[in-house]
Design a protein around this motif. Structure first.
Motif: not given
Length: 208
Positions: A60-62, A64-72
């Motif tokens: 789940e953390q991985a 979330r990190i991928d989603e945040l990276t894409r959003a950034y």
């Protein structure tokens, strides 16, 4: 001495073997077969060793990190596109302002040229004509600093993209046919953009 001999290994050269009893028993005393769920210290079949309860959280953390990276990354691209739009709009506004100012100066230059043509033949108005010439030269310099340049058309083949034919003039030379023979109002451009087309008279070969 006898006790020491009884406690000592029978053969000092033979390695001692350590046996670990890994059998497990239920509270009722029944033996637990290896691999059965619930055996103390043994992971259940199909369960990753080291505790599988943390794996879903790590996944789940991985995610979330991928989603945040894409959003950034998307935010960076949007910011870049916004800056480009602002720069284009700024350039468009400046270009429009420059064109408007240049056209105003050209109108003033036309007035001075007409005034100069009206007084150039009057001997008493010699001082006035010279003053008009000086003012007209200064105005042309300011127009040039804005990036505008006069379009040369006289003697050139008539080009409707840069000139407007307001009349034709009969010519006897075939080389003058279709060429600009007189410029009535000068044309100006800024780069490749036509600020004002020239108004000209075009030669037309006389037909026998």
């Amino acid at each position: 001495m006898d006790e020491e001999r009884r406690g000592a290994p029978a053969d000092r050269g033979e390695a001692q073997v350590k046996v670990t009893d890994r059998r497990r028993f239920t509270p009722e005393g029944d033996p637990v077969e290896p691999g059965e769920p619930g055996e103390p210290g043994e992971p259940a079949q199909g369960e990753p060793e080291g505790g599988g309860a943390e794996d879903p959280r790590i996944a789940e953390q991985a995610t979330r990190i991928d989603e945040l990276t894409r959003a950034y990354a998307a935010l960076v691209e949007d910011n870049k596109a916004f800056r480009q739009r602002v720069e284009r709009e700024k350039a468009r506004v400046l270009e429009a302002e420059r064109f408007g100012l240049t056209q105003t100066l050209l109108e003033a230059a036309d007035d001075l040229e007409r005034a100069l043509a009206a007084v150039s033949g009057a001997e008493a108005a010699g001082g006035l004509a010279e003053g008009v010439r000086l003012s007209l030269g200064t105005l042309h310099q300011r127009i040039a600093r804005l990036g505008a340049e006069r379009i040369p058309v006289v003697g050139q083949p008539f080009d409707p993209h840069v000139a407007e034919a307001i009349d034709t003039v009969t010519v006897g030379d075939a080389d003058q046919d279709g060429r600009v023979v007189q410029e009535i109002v000068p044309g100006w451009r800024v780069g490749e953009r036509i600020l004002r087309p020239a108004r000209v008279r075009v030669g037309r070969l006389a037909r026998a």
